[in-house]
Design a protein around this motif. Structure first.
Motif: not given
Length: 236
Positions: A227-232
């Protein structure tokens, strides 16, 4: 004797209330539907409703006067994209009778495509078999349209391996994940900047290693669409 002409009825000046009531009802239905299909901040929803009502009735301001992002901010297409990928791959799995070897499931961090080692590699080896290459091509086609960060994770059972190529399960699991990554980049054209791989050896089992059935479940490669919130920052 002439009959009296029928007196004309008094004009009804309140007929507009019927149309107005219908309009209000339709507006209520519209907002209920919009609210049910999206996660909308309650305060913003009330402000939008009040603003639209003001514009239609001519009372009060006709534009939104609150600062901040658009009300459609939360309507991201990410969940829809992941569901599309899941449906495409599930159809492929069903058509090719791969249900016992490929599992699709959601985690907090994203969509997981979990592939048994039996459809990817020969025992104790890390080269993709011809069947595995066909599967990876299909996976690559499904992953190509998205921009999410993708992790490829290799796992083994707890039976030790010790040879010139793989001194331990760490090396075997890492090389298997690396070969999957390389294939997706080379054959499917995925952007290598959004891919990474990890080898966990036998240290992240999903089943009991005391049985052959459990060990078979643990020997796998997981492709995780983050998910985008876990990209970093990824969850531990």
């Amino acid at each position: 004797m002439k009959r009296k002409e029928k007196a004309e009825g008094r004009p009804n000046h309140e007929r507009w209330l019927i149309t107005y009531a219908d309009l209000i009802t339709l507006l209520l239905i519209f907002f209920v539907v919009m609210y049910s299909i999206s996660m909308v901040d309650a305060k913003k929803f009330e402000q939008v409703a009040a603003s639209l009502m003001s514009a239609l009735t001519g009372r009060g301001p006709e534009i939104l006067d609150y600062p901040g992002p658009s009300i459609i901010e939360g309507m991201s297409g990410e969940q829809l994209q992941m569901e599309t990928i899941r449906q495409q791959l599930q159809e492929y799995i069903d058509q090719n009778n791969l249900g016992s070897n490929i599992q699709l499931y959601q985690q907090e961090r994203g969509l997981v495509i979990s592939l048994s080692d039996t459809v990817l590699f020969e025992s104790g080896r890390a080269e993709l078999t011809p069947q595995a290459q066909d599967i990876m091509r299909k996976v690559g086609v499904s992953l190509a349209p998205i921009n999410n960060y993708i992790r490829i994770e290799g796992h083994t059972d707890n039976l030790p391996i010790n040879n010139a190529q793989f001194p331990s399960n760490w090396e075997l699991s890492a090389m298997r994940a690396t070969n999957v990554l390389r294939f997706l980049v080379r054959e499917a054209g995925l952007n290598p900047a959004r891919l990474s791989e990890s080898g966990y050896g036998e240290y992240r089992p999903i089943a009991d290693n005391n049985s052959e059935a459990g060990r078979a479940l643990n020997r796998r490669v997981d492709i995780v669409i983050m998910k985008s919130e876990h990209a970093v920052v990824e969850p531990h």
